[in-house]
Design a protein around this motif. Sequence first.
Motif, PDB file in Angstrom:
ATOM      1  N   GLY A 180     -15.153 -14.227   0.563  1.00  0.00           N
ATOM      2  CA  GLY A 180     -15.095 -14.811   1.982  1.00  0.00           C
ATOM      3  C   GLY A 180     -13.831 -15.518   1.874  1.00  0.00           C
ATOM      4  O   GLY A 180     -13.038 -15.343   2.713  1.00  0.00           O
ATOM      5  N   PRO A 181     -13.479 -16.492   1.311  1.00  0.00           N
ATOM      6  CA  PRO A 181     -12.529 -17.485   1.339  1.00  0.00           C
ATOM      7  C   PRO A 181     -11.212 -16.659   1.064  1.00  0.00           C
ATOM      8  O   PRO A 181      -9.824 -16.800   1.709  1.00  0.00           O
ATOM      9  N   ALA A 182     -11.231 -15.775  -0.007  1.00  0.00           N
ATOM     10  CA  ALA A 182      -9.891 -14.898  -0.054  1.00  0.00           C
ATOM     11  C   ALA A 182      -9.500 -13.800   1.221  1.00  0.00           C
ATOM     12  O   ALA A 182      -8.290 -13.669   1.575  1.00  0.00           O
ATOM     13  N   PHE A 183     -10.671 -13.354   1.581  1.00  0.00           N
ATOM     14  CA  PHE A 183     -10.543 -12.587   2.913  1.00  0.00           C
ATOM     15  C   PHE A 183      -9.759 -13.380   3.915  1.00  0.00           C
ATOM     16  O   PHE A 183      -8.832 -12.951   4.905  1.00  0.00           O
ATOM     17  N   ALA A 184     -10.505 -14.564   4.273  1.00  0.00           N
ATOM     18  CA  ALA A 184     -10.004 -15.401   5.238  1.00  0.00           C
ATOM     19  C   ALA A 184      -8.527 -15.784   5.177  1.00  0.00           C
ATOM     20  O   ALA A 184      -7.859 -15.775   6.166  1.00  0.00           O
ATOM     21  N   ALA A 185      -8.029 -15.962   3.946  1.00  0.00           N
ATOM     22  CA  ALA A 185      -6.702 -16.309   3.536  1.00  0.00           C
ATOM     23  C   ALA A 185      -5.816 -15.185   4.013  1.00  0.00           C
ATOM     24  O   ALA A 185      -4.716 -15.529   4.372  1.00  0.00           O
ATOM     25  N   LEU A 186      -6.315 -13.940   4.237  1.00  0.00           N
ATOM     26  CA  LEU A 186      -5.209 -12.843   4.665  1.00  0.00           C
ATOM     27  C   LEU A 186      -4.741 -13.353   6.138  1.00  0.00           C
ATOM     28  O   LEU A 186      -3.776 -12.576   6.688  1.00  0.00           O
ATOM     29  N   GLY A 187      -5.722 -13.935   6.919  1.00  0.00           N
ATOM     30  CA  GLY A 187      -5.196 -14.267   8.185  1.00  0.00           C
ATOM     31  C   GLY A 187      -5.234 -13.132   9.054  1.00  0.00           C
ATOM     32  O   GLY A 187      -4.315 -13.175   9.717  1.00  0.00           O
ATOM     33  N   GLY A 188      -6.238 -12.191   8.976  1.00  0.00           N
ATOM     34  CA  GLY A 188      -5.984 -10.911   9.903  1.00  0.00           C
ATOM     35  C   GLY A 188      -5.102  -9.908   9.425  1.00  0.00           C
ATOM     36  O   GLY A 188      -5.063  -8.755  10.017  1.00  0.00           O
ATOM     37  N   GLN A 189      -4.461 -10.071   8.436  1.00  0.00           N
ATOM     38  CA  GLN A 189      -3.076  -9.028   7.794  1.00  0.00           C
ATOM     39  C   GLN A 189      -4.151  -8.081   6.989  1.00  0.00           C
ATOM     40  O   GLN A 189      -5.087  -8.414   6.307  1.00  0.00           O
ATOM     41  N   GLN A 190      -3.490  -6.837   6.969  1.00  0.00           N
ATOM     42  CA  GLN A 190      -3.962  -5.808   6.002  1.00  0.00           C
ATOM     43  C   GLN A 190      -3.745  -6.221   4.463  1.00  0.00           C
ATOM     44  O   GLN A 190      -2.682  -7.070   4.143  1.00  0.00           O
ATOM     45  N   GLY A 191      -4.845  -6.054   3.812  1.00  0.00           N
ATOM     46  CA  GLY A 191      -4.721  -6.389   2.363  1.00  0.00           C
ATOM     47  C   GLY A 191      -4.590  -5.075   1.139  1.00  0.00           C
ATOM     48  O   GLY A 191      -5.090  -4.033   1.611  1.00  0.00           O
ATOM     49  N   ILE A 192      -4.445  -5.592   0.030  1.00  0.00           N
ATOM     50  CA  ILE A 192      -4.809  -4.667  -0.924  1.00  0.00           C
ATOM     51  C   ILE A 192      -5.113  -5.487  -2.298  1.00  0.00           C
ATOM     52  O   ILE A 192      -4.903  -6.382  -2.385  1.00  0.00           O
ATOM     53  N   LEU A 193      -6.334  -4.591  -2.600  1.00  0.00           N
ATOM     54  CA  LEU A 193      -7.073  -5.371  -3.900  1.00  0.00           C
ATOM     55  C   LEU A 193      -6.352  -4.585  -5.094  1.00  0.00           C
ATOM     56  O   LEU A 193      -6.690  -3.365  -4.996  1.00  0.00           O
TER      57      LEU A 193
ATOM     58  N   LEU B  28       0.775  -1.069  -0.030  1.00  0.00           N
ATOM     59  CA  LEU B  28       0.238   0.121  -0.011  1.00  0.00           C
ATOM     60  C   LEU B  28       0.916   1.279   0.006  1.00  0.00           C
ATOM     61  O   LEU B  28       0.589   2.232  -0.901  1.00  0.00           O
ATOM     62  N   ARG B  29       1.876   1.334   0.744  1.00  0.00           N
ATOM     63  CA  ARG B  29       2.957   2.459   0.874  1.00  0.00           C
ATOM     64  C   ARG B  29       3.531   2.773  -0.464  1.00  0.00           C
ATOM     65  O   ARG B  29       3.688   3.830  -0.871  1.00  0.00           O
ATOM     66  N   GLU B  30       3.874   1.446  -0.977  1.00  0.00           N
ATOM     67  CA  GLU B  30       4.573   1.455  -2.412  1.00  0.00           C
ATOM     68  C   GLU B  30       3.498   2.124  -3.371  1.00  0.00           C
ATOM     69  O   GLU B  30       3.866   3.161  -4.265  1.00  0.00           O
ATOM     70  N   LYS B  31       2.341   1.703  -3.612  1.00  0.00           N
ATOM     71  CA  LYS B  31       1.390   1.926  -4.504  1.00  0.00           C
ATOM     72  C   LYS B  31       0.962   3.592  -4.435  1.00  0.00           C
ATOM     73  O   LYS B  31       0.980   4.284  -5.326  1.00  0.00           O
ATOM     74  N   ARG B  32       0.727   3.927  -3.076  1.00  0.00           N
ATOM     75  CA  ARG B  32       0.433   5.292  -2.917  1.00  0.00           C
ATOM     76  C   ARG B  32       1.580   6.227  -3.139  1.00  0.00           C
ATOM     77  O   ARG B  32       1.436   7.338  -3.768  1.00  0.00           O
ATOM     78  N   PHE B  33       3.025   5.896  -2.882  1.00  0.00           N
ATOM     79  CA  PHE B  33       4.025   6.570  -3.327  1.00  0.00           C
ATOM     80  C   PHE B  33       3.972   6.687  -4.974  1.00  0.00           C
ATOM     81  O   PHE B  33       4.278   7.924  -5.474  1.00  0.00           O
ATOM     82  N   LEU B  34       3.880   5.648  -5.723  1.00  0.00           N
ATOM     83  CA  LEU B  34       3.897   5.780  -7.045  1.00  0.00           C
ATOM     84  C   LEU B  34       2.807   6.716  -7.597  1.00  0.00           C
ATOM     85  O   LEU B  34       3.091   7.650  -8.179  1.00  0.00           O
ATOM     86  N   ALA B  35       1.598   6.575  -7.074  1.00  0.00           N
ATOM     87  CA  ALA B  35       0.421   7.306  -7.467  1.00  0.00           C
ATOM     88  C   ALA B  35       0.526   8.793  -7.037  1.00  0.00           C
ATOM     89  O   ALA B  35       0.370   9.370  -8.117  1.00  0.00           O
ATOM     90  N   GLU B  36       1.110   9.124  -5.834  1.00  0.00           N
ATOM     91  CA  GLU B  36       1.324  10.598  -5.454  1.00  0.00           C
ATOM     92  C   GLU B  36       2.411  11.142  -6.422  1.00  0.00           C
ATOM     93  O   GLU B  36       2.057  12.568  -6.461  1.00  0.00           O
ATOM     94  N   HIS B  37       3.239  10.535  -7.085  1.00  0.00           N
ATOM     95  CA  HIS B  37       4.243  10.851  -7.892  1.00  0.00           C
ATOM     96  C   HIS B  37       3.905  10.652  -9.431  1.00  0.00           C
ATOM     97  O   HIS B  37       4.857  10.918 -10.161  1.00  0.00           O
ATOM     98  N   ALA B  38       2.784  10.555  -9.654  1.00  0.00           N
ATOM     99  CA  ALA B  38       2.039  10.602 -11.106  1.00  0.00           C
ATOM    100  C   ALA B  38       2.827   9.358 -11.764  1.00  0.00           C
ATOM    101  O   ALA B  38       2.746   9.580 -13.130  1.00  0.00           O
ATOM    102  N   PHE B  39       3.250   8.210 -11.073  1.00  0.00           N
ATOM    103  CA  PHE B  39       3.691   7.169 -12.175  1.00  0.00           C
ATOM    104  C   PHE B  39       2.531   6.358 -12.126  1.00  0.00           C
ATOM    105  O   PHE B  39       1.801   6.023 -11.246  1.00  0.00           O
ATOM    106  N   PRO B  40       2.321   5.772 -13.432  1.00  0.00           N
ATOM    107  CA  PRO B  40       0.933   4.785 -13.676  1.00  0.00           C
ATOM    108  C   PRO B  40       0.932   3.400 -12.769  1.00  0.00           C
ATOM    109  O   PRO B  40       2.149   2.537 -13.059  1.00  0.00           O
ATOM    110  N   VAL B  41      -0.034   3.127 -12.203  1.00  0.00           N
ATOM    111  CA  VAL B  41      -0.074   1.991 -11.513  1.00  0.00           C
ATOM    112  C   VAL B  41      -1.590   1.383 -11.854  1.00  0.00           C
ATOM    113  O   VAL B  41      -2.332   2.140 -12.188  1.00  0.00           O
ATOM    114  N   THR B  42      -1.762   0.115 -11.500  1.00  0.00           N
ATOM    115  CA  THR B  42      -3.062  -0.351 -11.407  1.00  0.00           C
ATOM    116  C   THR B  42      -4.023   0.359 -10.435  1.00  0.00           C
ATOM    117  O   THR B  42      -3.638   0.445  -9.420  1.00  0.00           O
ATOM    118  N   PRO B  43      -5.326   0.135 -10.771  1.00  0.00           N
ATOM    119  CA  PRO B  43      -6.154   0.725  -9.737  1.00  0.00           C
ATOM    120  C   PRO B  43      -6.128  -0.241  -8.505  1.00  0.00           C
ATOM    121  O   PRO B  43      -6.137  -1.400  -8.485  1.00  0.00           O
TER     122      PRO B  43
END
Length: 384
Positions: free
Chosen positions: A173-186, A113-128
């Motif tokens: 549901g299964p994908a969210f459970a697989a995060l195991g309580g960790q923060q995720g990024i879609l 998330l920090r990486e994607k936000r850094f790139l987006a804030e500096h106008a580098f093209p990233v996936t939504p």
Amino acid sequence: MADASLSRSIRPGAALGLLGGGQLGRMFTLAARNLGFRVHALDPGHDCPAGQVADLEIRAAYNDVYAAQALARGVDVVTVEFENIPAETLEAVATIRPMHPGAHVLHTVQHRLREKRFLAEHAFPVTPFREINTEADLHEATSALGFPSVLKTASFGYDGKGQKKLMGAADIGPAFAALGGQQGILEAWVPFELECSVICAQSATGETSVWPVAENAHQNHILDTTVFPARIPAAAAAKAQAMALDIAKALGVVGMLTVEFFLKPGGELLVNELAPRPHNSGHATIDACVTSQFEQQVRAVCGLPLGETTLLRPAAMANLLGDLWPADGEPAWERLLAHREVKLHLYGKTDARPGRKMGHLTALADTPEEALAKVLAAREALRG
């Protein structure tokens, strides 16, 4: 008059500290020793690939601040083999010796998330993308980004680990459970023509260099083969190289930076991931370029003039995974080595497991296609 930059450089004969002792560290160490440096490596494993060729191997966990500080006191500069070193360790090392890349760089790239936000804030093209903390977040994010999409853990993912592809609402549901309580990024699914990467360097003096674009093919989320130069339009290649250098400058990297891209139909580039270190897709630079990515890492972190990155001939690399090792013995090395134009690089790992990177092959030829055919034929011969 003496060059003022030389007074700030770390010269051959000095000792370099390395956090991480895997295959990237091994190849860094070999390059450093060729230049006359000594290397002290810290890794939690016994008889690690870098430790086998380093001057000093320190066995300690990456969160062992005291061991890392002891490493720092015995060297002139410290660098890293991979980015997922705890922040406390990096900060402690930096109080004693120069630390390249800096803790701020690693803090950014070790979290998606920090990486994607850094790139987006500096106008580098990233996936939504969207931040995911709850299952409700995931429902909202898939409504916005659609299916298919990819759910990833925000921290400590590589080689496809911590990733789930969502094809429809039943997967939420299964994908969210697989995060195991960790923060995720879609991330939205990107229809791309190919994956490619650019490796560049920025030295402690601000000098930069960049290699030709590498074209990458993956199997089971692990890099399988790389071709130099990438078979993409010249305009797209030039844009990828320029973007990689711009990202390195924006991040303030001292050392290496690898930028992985998706190339979409029509030549559009999207930044996929960053790695502030040498990269699997750059292994062919050892045999195919005037200066390898590992030698350049040494030069960059020491503030020495950077080497020339010219590609001598088209080249290809093929990974050797533990899957190739028979359960009851060794691969057919003689059959592989009979392919005389192919170079074998083994990492000194004795425990071969499926999916584990044990080594790689490289070959040079008149065309990328010929080079790729050579490494694939040699790898197939390894099966015996």
